[in-house]
Design a protein around this motif. Structure first.
Motif, PDB file in Angstrom:
ATOM      1  N   SER A 111      -2.106 -13.473 -18.611  1.00  0.00           N
ATOM      2  CA  SER A 111      -0.974 -13.578 -17.713  1.00  0.00           C
ATOM      3  C   SER A 111      -1.374 -14.270 -16.418  1.00  0.00           C
ATOM      4  CB  SER A 111      -0.435 -12.181 -17.401  1.00  0.00           C
ATOM      5  OG  SER A 111       0.539 -12.256 -16.381  1.00  0.00           O
ATOM      6  N   ILE A 112      -0.545 -15.225 -15.994  1.00  0.00           N
ATOM      7  CA  ILE A 112      -0.843 -15.928 -14.746  1.00  0.00           C
ATOM      8  C   ILE A 112      -0.111 -15.315 -13.562  1.00  0.00           C
ATOM      9  CG2 ILE A 112      -1.255 -18.090 -15.974  1.00  0.00           C
ATOM     10  CD1 ILE A 112       1.471 -19.065 -14.984  1.00  0.00           C
ATOM     11  N   ALA A 113       0.741 -14.346 -13.823  1.00  0.00           N
ATOM     12  CA  ALA A 113       1.537 -13.772 -12.746  1.00  0.00           C
ATOM     13  C   ALA A 113       0.662 -13.123 -11.675  1.00  0.00           C
ATOM     14  CB  ALA A 113       2.522 -12.759 -13.317  1.00  0.00           C
ATOM     15  N   SER A 114      -0.475 -12.575 -12.087  1.00  0.00           N
ATOM     16  CA  SER A 114      -1.332 -11.867 -11.138  1.00  0.00           C
ATOM     17  C   SER A 114      -2.515 -12.707 -10.667  1.00  0.00           C
ATOM     18  CB  SER A 114      -1.852 -10.574 -11.776  1.00  0.00           C
ATOM     19  OG  SER A 114      -2.599 -10.880 -12.936  1.00  0.00           O
ATOM     20  N   ILE A 115      -2.596 -13.933 -11.123  1.00  0.00           N
ATOM     21  CA  ILE A 115      -3.690 -14.810 -10.695  1.00  0.00           C
ATOM     22  C   ILE A 115      -3.409 -15.279  -9.267  1.00  0.00           C
ATOM     23  CG2 ILE A 115      -4.784 -17.051 -11.070  1.00  0.00           C
ATOM     24  CD1 ILE A 115      -4.509 -16.603 -14.042  1.00  0.00           C
ATOM     25  N   ASN A 116      -4.429 -15.213  -8.417  1.00  0.00           N
ATOM     26  CA  ASN A 116      -4.238 -15.542  -6.997  1.00  0.00           C
ATOM     27  C   ASN A 116      -3.587 -16.907  -6.813  1.00  0.00           C
ATOM     28  OD1 ASN A 116      -5.886 -13.284  -6.961  1.00  0.00           O
ATOM     29  ND2 ASN A 116      -6.966 -13.940  -5.130  1.00  0.00           N
ATOM     30  N   ALA A 117      -4.137 -17.881  -7.480  1.00  0.00           N
ATOM     31  CA  ALA A 117      -3.612 -19.236  -7.349  1.00  0.00           C
ATOM     32  C   ALA A 117      -4.012 -20.051  -8.561  1.00  0.00           C
ATOM     33  CB  ALA A 117      -4.141 -19.901  -6.080  1.00  0.00           C
ATOM     34  N   MET A 118      -3.151 -20.982  -8.903  1.00  0.00           N
ATOM     35  CA  MET A 118      -3.472 -21.942  -9.952  1.00  0.00           C
ATOM     36  C   MET A 118      -3.183 -23.331  -9.420  1.00  0.00           C
ATOM     37  SD  MET A 118      -2.456 -20.221 -13.564  1.00  0.00           S
ATOM     38  CE  MET A 118      -3.453 -21.456 -14.399  1.00  0.00           C
ATOM     39  N   GLY A 119      -3.935 -24.277  -9.905  1.00  0.00           N
ATOM     40  CA  GLY A 119      -3.723 -25.617  -9.385  1.00  0.00           C
ATOM     41  C   GLY A 119      -4.354 -26.689 -10.230  1.00  0.00           C
ATOM     42  N   TRP A 120      -4.197 -27.895  -9.770  1.00  0.00           N
ATOM     43  CA  TRP A 120      -4.765 -29.076 -10.405  1.00  0.00           C
ATOM     44  C   TRP A 120      -5.655 -29.805  -9.402  1.00  0.00           C
ATOM     45  CZ3 TRP A 120      -4.212 -30.265 -15.494  1.00  0.00           C
ATOM     46  CH2 TRP A 120      -3.211 -29.604 -16.209  1.00  0.00           C
ATOM     47  N   PHE A 121      -6.827 -30.162  -9.878  1.00  0.00           N
ATOM     48  CA  PHE A 121      -7.754 -30.995  -9.131  1.00  0.00           C
ATOM     49  C   PHE A 121      -7.951 -32.277  -9.934  1.00  0.00           C
ATOM     50  CE2 PHE A 121      -9.718 -28.154  -5.869  1.00  0.00           C
ATOM     51  CZ  PHE A 121      -9.044 -26.997  -6.183  1.00  0.00           C
TER      52      PHE A 121
ATOM     53  N   ASP B 164      -4.234 -43.076  -8.914  1.00  0.00           N
ATOM     54  CA  ASP B 164      -4.124 -41.737  -9.490  1.00  0.00           C
ATOM     55  C   ASP B 164      -5.030 -41.574 -10.707  1.00  0.00           C
ATOM     56  OD1 ASP B 164      -0.615 -41.915  -8.842  1.00  0.00           O
ATOM     57  OD2 ASP B 164      -2.101 -40.784  -7.691  1.00  0.00           O
ATOM     58  N   THR B 165      -5.652 -42.652 -11.133  1.00  0.00           N
ATOM     59  CA  THR B 165      -6.534 -42.591 -12.284  1.00  0.00           C
ATOM     60  C   THR B 165      -7.712 -41.660 -12.012  1.00  0.00           C
ATOM     61  OG1 THR B 165      -5.947 -44.811 -13.047  1.00  0.00           O
ATOM     62  CG2 THR B 165      -8.093 -43.931 -13.749  1.00  0.00           C
ATOM     63  N   ALA B 166      -7.894 -40.685 -12.890  1.00  0.00           N
ATOM     64  CA  ALA B 166      -8.944 -39.686 -12.710  1.00  0.00           C
ATOM     65  C   ALA B 166      -8.927 -38.726 -13.894  1.00  0.00           C
ATOM     66  CB  ALA B 166      -8.732 -38.895 -11.416  1.00  0.00           C
ATOM     67  N   VAL B 167      -9.945 -37.885 -13.946  1.00  0.00           N
ATOM     68  CA  VAL B 167      -9.905 -36.728 -14.842  1.00  0.00           C
ATOM     69  C   VAL B 167      -9.250 -35.586 -14.060  1.00  0.00           C
ATOM     70  CG1 VAL B 167     -11.211 -35.093 -16.223  1.00  0.00           C
ATOM     71  CG2 VAL B 167     -11.960 -37.479 -16.083  1.00  0.00           C
ATOM     72  N   TYR B 168      -8.229 -35.007 -14.648  1.00  0.00           N
ATOM     73  CA  TYR B 168      -7.493 -33.929 -14.004  1.00  0.00           C
ATOM     74  C   TYR B 168      -7.931 -32.591 -14.593  1.00  0.00           C
ATOM     75  CZ  TYR B 168      -4.469 -37.193 -11.569  1.00  0.00           C
ATOM     76  OH  TYR B 168      -3.981 -38.167 -10.727  1.00  0.00           O
ATOM     77  N   TYR B 169      -8.231 -31.654 -13.710  1.00  0.00           N
ATOM     78  CA  TYR B 169      -8.726 -30.342 -14.115  1.00  0.00           C
ATOM     79  C   TYR B 169      -7.769 -29.250 -13.646  1.00  0.00           C
ATOM     80  CZ  TYR B 169     -13.227 -32.693 -14.800  1.00  0.00           C
ATOM     81  OH  TYR B 169     -14.216 -33.536 -15.215  1.00  0.00           O
ATOM     82  N   CYS B 170      -7.478 -28.343 -14.534  1.00  0.00           N
ATOM     83  CA  CYS B 170      -6.712 -27.150 -14.179  1.00  0.00           C
ATOM     84  C   CYS B 170      -7.672 -26.104 -13.614  1.00  0.00           C
ATOM     85  CB  CYS B 170      -6.001 -26.613 -15.415  1.00  0.00           C
ATOM     86  SG  CYS B 170      -4.952 -25.172 -15.097  1.00  0.00           S
ATOM     87  N   ASN B 171      -7.210 -25.378 -12.621  1.00  0.00           N
ATOM     88  CA  ASN B 171      -8.032 -24.364 -11.960  1.00  0.00           C
ATOM     89  C   ASN B 171      -7.259 -23.069 -11.819  1.00  0.00           C
ATOM     90  OD1 ASN B 171      -8.348 -23.134  -8.929  1.00  0.00           O
ATOM     91  ND2 ASN B 171     -10.340 -23.557  -9.857  1.00  0.00           N
ATOM     92  N   ALA B 172      -7.966 -21.962 -12.008  1.00  0.00           N
ATOM     93  CA  ALA B 172      -7.394 -20.639 -11.745  1.00  0.00           C
ATOM     94  C   ALA B 172      -8.348 -19.875 -10.835  1.00  0.00           C
ATOM     95  CB  ALA B 172      -7.176 -19.870 -13.048  1.00  0.00           C
TER      96      ALA B 172
END
Length: 120
Positions: free
Chosen positions: A27-37, A89-97
């Motif tokens: 569940s992501i509801a309780s994760i402090n923050a999520m984002g993309w780098f 914008d060309t790059a490798v995009y990473y998801c972060n939690a």
């Protein structure tokens, strides 16, 4: 712990759009923050956009007005809608939690990365 699986990268012409998805193993509801780098060749990894558990969003100046971060708590997934893409914008995009630890502090978890290439 949380595992993150990204999808949606690819090759697109300048001015085009892509949507990245990041599916979490819990569940992501309780994760402090999520984002993309993102990380371009020869450059440091940089924050693109993030969303806190309360819903507040933060965007890099370079993507404001073009990228939109959203989440679906029922699917444990966050999305990055990218419009008006530019070659830079060309790059490798990473998801972060960022997850709180019981012992205090936070831990960062990363996806495997997805390549976004914007041709001019």
């Amino acid at each position: 712990q949380v595992q993150l699986v990204e999808s949606g990268g690819g090759l697109v012409q300048a001015g085009g759009s892509l949507r990245l998805s990041c599916a979490a193993s819990r569940s992501i509801a309780s994760i402090n923050a999520m984002g993309w780098f993102r990380q371009a060749p020869g450059k440091e990894r940089e924050l693109v956009a993030s969303i806190a558990s309360g819903g507040s969003r933060n965007y890099a100046d370079s993507v404001k007005g073009r990228f939109t971060l959203s989440r679906d708590n029922a699917l444990n997934t966050v999305y990055l809608q990218m419009n008006s893409l530019k070659p830079e914008d060309t790059a490798v995009y990473y998801c972060n939690a960022r997850v709180s630890r019981l012992s205090g502090g936070t831990s960062d978890y990363w996806g495997q990365g997805t390549q976004v290439t914007v041709s001019s």
